[in-house]
Design a protein around this motif. Structure first.
Motif, PDB file in Angstrom:
ATOM      1  N   GLN A 117      29.619  46.976  34.980  1.00  0.00           N
ATOM      2  CA  GLN A 117      31.138  48.057  35.083  1.00  0.00           C
ATOM      3  C   GLN A 117      31.271  47.321  35.982  1.00  0.00           C
ATOM      4  N   ARG A 118      30.690  46.912  37.236  1.00  0.00           N
ATOM      5  CA  ARG A 118      31.087  45.800  37.992  1.00  0.00           C
ATOM      6  C   ARG A 118      31.332  44.757  37.560  1.00  0.00           C
ATOM      7  N   GLY A 119      30.730  43.809  36.401  1.00  0.00           N
ATOM      8  CA  GLY A 119      31.707  42.532  36.654  1.00  0.00           C
ATOM      9  C   GLY A 119      32.922  42.674  35.873  1.00  0.00           C
ATOM     10  N   THR A 120      32.557  43.762  35.342  1.00  0.00           N
ATOM     11  CA  THR A 120      33.922  44.421  34.831  1.00  0.00           C
ATOM     12  C   THR A 120      35.233  44.769  35.528  1.00  0.00           C
ATOM     13  N   ASN A 121      34.858  45.252  36.471  1.00  0.00           N
ATOM     14  CA  ASN A 121      35.767  45.502  37.469  1.00  0.00           C
ATOM     15  C   ASN A 121      36.141  44.028  38.288  1.00  0.00           C
ATOM     16  N   ALA A 122      34.639  43.900  38.574  1.00  0.00           N
ATOM     17  CA  ALA A 122      35.612  42.250  39.266  1.00  0.00           C
ATOM     18  C   ALA A 122      36.261  41.076  38.986  1.00  0.00           C
ATOM     19  N   ARG A 123      36.353  41.340  38.120  1.00  0.00           N
ATOM     20  CA  ARG A 123      36.675  40.556  36.018  1.00  0.00           C
ATOM     21  C   ARG A 123      38.176  41.070  36.327  1.00  0.00           C
ATOM     22  N   ARG A 124      38.386  42.456  36.412  1.00  0.00           N
ATOM     23  CA  ARG A 124      39.646  42.600  36.067  1.00  0.00           C
ATOM     24  C   ARG A 124      39.958  42.625  37.459  1.00  0.00           C
ATOM     25  N   GLU A 125      39.192  42.520  38.922  1.00  0.00           N
ATOM     26  CA  GLU A 125      40.248  42.996  40.174  1.00  0.00           C
ATOM     27  C   GLU A 125      40.327  40.705  40.279  1.00  0.00           C
ATOM     28  N   ALA A 126      39.571  40.115  40.366  1.00  0.00           N
ATOM     29  CA  ALA A 126      40.022  38.558  40.245  1.00  0.00           C
ATOM     30  C   ALA A 126      41.144  38.216  39.290  1.00  0.00           C
TER      31      ALA A 126
END
Length: 336
Positions: free
Chosen positions: A232-241
């Motif tokens: 979820q953190r990776g997904t959130n970071a990817r979405r944020e990027a």
């Protein structure tokens, strides 16, 4: 024992309420009853004291069972003398007129009679009973047999004795036989204790296993949750990027468009200014094309004077002055 005291050649007897006194004087019965108190002469008195309270007789004897094993029987017989006159006639209960003590041992005679009768009846039962049954159920059977035997004994009523109760305390074998009999029971008890210990250990192991499984399950669940958290953190970071990249692209595009617009505006302004300057220069040149040279020189000198920095001092050499004068004179000569 009766309490006898002596006063002035006479004796005084005082008995207890549980003692039946029979006083004969010269062969005749003078006093008869319990708890009496009277004076008497020792030389002419024959006194018997018969206890009428309950007597406890402890009986212990050995017997042999049907399988030829020796056992010890412990019993208690409770009896009382119901007919004191008959007992005094059959057993010697005479007391010393001087001391009040029995001359013989009447209670021991009665105890021997009761013990022999009780022992005979107990032997009859135990001789037909194996040791195991005698130890398990022998107390009840022996007690019942002794009670029946004493109740049917003809010598007891003839002596004035009444049996009140019979209690069998224990039937015990010899010590080595008793230890041998205890061994299987002890082994069973020890086996039961060992089995209980093993079962308790097994239960403890099962509980520890369950606890370990629960801990492992908890750890697996925690690891899975951590994995989901990382994803979820990776997904959130990817979405944020992606969002940041999209925002940067929008900003870059807006900045490029703004820069382009500014460049266009600057170019348009520069073109307009250039055109204006060119038009002004053309007009300036057109205005000065019809003017004579002297005027242009004067204008140039004026413009030069406007743009020349401040001069504090000026040194003119003769060569410069001569040249300037010559030029001025030449100019004057050419002017119409």
């Amino acid at each position: 024992m009766a309490d006898i005291t002596r006063r002035l050649g006479l004796h005084h007897l005082r008995s207890a309420p549980t003692a039946h006194i029979r006083h004969h004087k010269r062969g005749k019965l003078v006093h008869d009853g319990p708890g009496l108190s009277f004076w008497f002469r020792a030389l002419s008195a024959a006194i018997s004291e018969v206890p009428v309270d309950d007597q406890e007789l402890a009986v212990t004897f050995h017997a042999r069972t049907a399988d030829f094993q020796d056992v010890t029987v412990q019993a208690t017989v409770t009896y009382r003398i119901s007919d004191p006159a008959l007992a005094a006639a059959r057993v010697d209960f005479a007391v010393d007129p001087g001391t009040g003590a029995w001359r013989g041992a009447p209670l021991e005679q009665l105890a021997a009679l009761l013990t022999e009768s009780a022992q005979q009846n107990a032997l009859d039962v135990l001789a037909r009973t194996p040791l195991s049954e005698a130890l398990a159920d022998g107390v009840t059977s022996v007690r019942e047999r002794i009670s029946e035997g004493l109740a049917g004994e003809p010598r007891l009523p003839a002596t004035g004795i009444e049996v009140v109760a019979v209690r069998v305390v224990a039937i015990r074998p010899e010590p080595e036989v008793e230890r041998a009999l205890r061994t299987p029971a002890r082994e069973r008890i020890q086996q039961d204790a060992d089995r209980a210990t093993y079962e308790r250990r097994a239960v403890a192991v099962q509980r520890e296993k369950a606890i370990a499984e629960n801990e492992l399950t908890s750890r697996i669940e925690l690891a899975r949750q951590e994995e989901e958290l990382v994803e979820q953190r990776g997904t959130n970071a990817r979405r944020e990027a992606e969002e940041n990249a999209a925002a940067d692209a929008v900003r870059a595009r807006a900045e490029a468009e703004r820069t382009e617009r500014l460049a266009r505006a600057d170019a348009e302004s520069a073109r307009t200014i250039g055109e204006a300057k060119a038009a002004a220069q053309a007009a300036w040149l057109a205005a000065h094309s019809a003017v004579d040279a002297a005027t242009l020189h004067a204008l140039a000198a004026t413009r030069l004077a406007e743009n020349v920095p401040r001069i504090e001092s000026l040194t003119l050499s003769p060569d410069v002055i001569t040249g300037l004068l010559a030029k001025l004179g030449h100019g004057a000569g050419e002017r119409p």
